[in-house]
Design an enzyme around this catalytic site. Sequence first.
Site, short mmCIF file in Angstrom:
data_model
loop_
_atom_site.label_atom_id
_atom_site.label_comp_id
_atom_site.label_asym_id
_atom_site.label_seq_id
_atom_site.Cartn_x
_atom_site.Cartn_y
_atom_site.Cartn_z
N ASP A 143 -34.02 56.37 36.97
CA ASP A 143 -34.29 56.56 35.51
C ASP A 143 -35.23 56.16 35.16
OD1 ASP A 143 -30.93 57.13 34.15
OD2 ASP A 143 -30.92 55.60 35.77
N ASN A 145 -27.92 55.74 31.41
CA ASN A 145 -26.79 56.53 31.92
C ASN A 145 -25.10 55.84 31.29
OD1 ASN A 145 -24.59 57.67 33.59
ND2 ASN A 145 -26.18 58.97 34.10
N ASP A 190 -22.95 52.99 36.58
CA ASP A 190 -23.33 53.13 38.69
C ASP A 190 -24.93 52.55 37.86
OD1 ASP A 190 -23.24 56.00 37.05
OD2 ASP A 190 -22.65 56.33 38.69
N HIS A 191 -25.37 53.05 37.14
CA HIS A 191 -26.83 53.07 36.13
C HIS A 191 -26.59 51.43 35.01
CE1 HIS A 191 -27.95 57.10 36.72
NE2 HIS A 191 -27.13 57.38 37.22
N ASP A 244 -32.50 60.02 32.55
CA ASP A 244 -32.13 59.62 33.85
C ASP A 244 -32.44 61.24 34.27
OD1 ASP A 244 -30.94 60.59 36.30
OD2 ASP A 244 -28.78 59.62 35.73
N GLU A 290 -25.71 61.02 30.38
CA GLU A 290 -23.79 61.03 30.36
C GLU A 290 -22.54 60.68 29.61
OE1 GLU A 290 -22.45 62.27 34.79
OE2 GLU A 290 -24.10 60.87 35.46
N ASN A 341 -32.80 61.96 37.69
CA ASN A 341 -32.80 62.34 38.54
C ASN A 341 -33.60 62.01 40.12
OD1 ASN A 341 -29.78 61.72 39.31
ND2 ASN A 341 -29.23 63.58 37.35
#
Lengths: 265, 265
Positions: free
Chosen positions: A224, A12, A253-254, A151, A39, A153
């Site tokens: 992920d 991501n 952030d990933h 991802d 993203e 989530n």
Amino acid sequence: MIALYFKIASFNINSVRARKEMLIQWLGENKPDVVCLQETKVINADFPAACLLEAGYNSLFKGRKSYNGVAILSPHQINPLNSDLGSIAEPDEARLIAAEIKGIPIVNTYIPQGQSPESDKFSYKISWIKALKEYFDSNFKPDEPLLWLGDFNVAPEPEDVHAPKRLLGRVGFHPTEHEALDYVKSWGFKDIFRLHHQSEGGHFTFWDYRVPKALDRNLGWRIDHIWATAPLAKRSTKAWIDIEPRRKVKPSDHTFILAEFNIDS
Amino acid sequence: MIALYFKIASFNINSVRARKEMLIQWLGENKPDVVCLQETKVINADFPAACLLEAGYNSLFKGRKSYNGVAILSPHQINPLNSDLGSIAEPDEARLIAAEIKGIPIVNTYIPQGQSPESDKFSYKISWIKALKEYFDSNFKPDEPLLWLGDFNVAPEPEDVHAPKRLLGRVGFHPTEHEALDYVKSWGFKDIFRLHHQSEGGHFTFWDYRVPKALDRNLGWRIDHIWATAPLAKRSTKAWIDIEPRRKVKPSDHTFILAEFNIDS
DNA sequence: GGGCGGGGCG
DNA sequence: CGCCCCGCCC
């Protein structure tokens, strides 16, 4: 005869424009056969395809303004597959893209985040996940090779969050999400990372920007994933998380999750 | 005995947050005794004083949210002086800051831009400039050393704009501005750059972002200045504009103007 | 915290 | 063009 390895990754990227330099550097250093991005946050016209091609990677992408956006990168030929989840998904959401590379079908998803278990977005997330079963059913066969990356989530197991007792019931680690994901998994998927790291905790792919020093304190989530059908799962040689990109100057952030498969014929 | 030189500079930084790295690099390469900054665009709590101290520079600053903001940097001790223009100036505008460094009083101003000659902001600019005479009168003496630096937002002479005929009457090169500035200058200032570059044109400190290729075509304005009273003016050894920072990756729309003084006793 | 707009500004 | 802000989203 020497073994033929197939290395795949999911990341991501939280804006491919903001992080394309680091992506290209990572591709050069890691030389994966496939990378699935989520993203990308860019419309198709602005996807840096030329830039990536210069770095030796073809790309297939589906984007929209501001939100979501998915892409598949490979030095090999990328043959598009049906990328339409169907009626349940809002149109033009740009959350699913599929392709065949080296004869292996690959599905890349950016599953809705879900906001909070009380919100409409959460029930949409659940429907979206469940719709994947129908999508896999109509397009693939569980006894044939298939890769599902992205991802998700969702952290599937207690080992996949840093504080399972406290976080149970939160979005991303909620029984309803687990149920929905298990429903799709039962179609025929194995969690490739978990296959190679049985009941090991502390392996995460996401650390919230808003949690101070989250990475240093390893307050993460494994949301992920790389999943595969049985014929590919049995050929998987290893799976790992590359934490280094998350330590760089402008991390997402990933971070990257990877797996390798032996695809001798 | 060897000569003792005092090197000073003025720079409209257009956000000290956005350009603090380049500022620190420039300080390291140029080692000025004083730098006056304008348009720092930060509240005092966010001014990167610690960062600059690490680079060997003390700072005195006055800022507000979003707009304006002035600062004086020096490796020497900075003794604050009265920085209140008086009743004409709107309070908390953060356009004037003054200090004594090495015994020399220094006034740093960010004169209002004025928008257009028809606007209320223009008449405010004129009043603000004229108020400076009273400020200098109450705080300093014209026969003693005094430095006045800053973004004056006025190009004083035809040589100070790239198209004097076309631009005459525009904000920044308007007779009313010239009259107001001359009124303050008559208190006792010399234009130190002009002193060393008599009737030379083409020396600018500002190029509008909105004019395409403005720097390459040298479509600029000399609106940043270093002025001094007679006792200092006669000790000035040179004055120049450093255009290099404007050629970097993330330039301000302005660049540095510098002067050097021989301050042997 | 850090992407994305969008609007204000010079 | 490139700052500033704000609000949205994760």
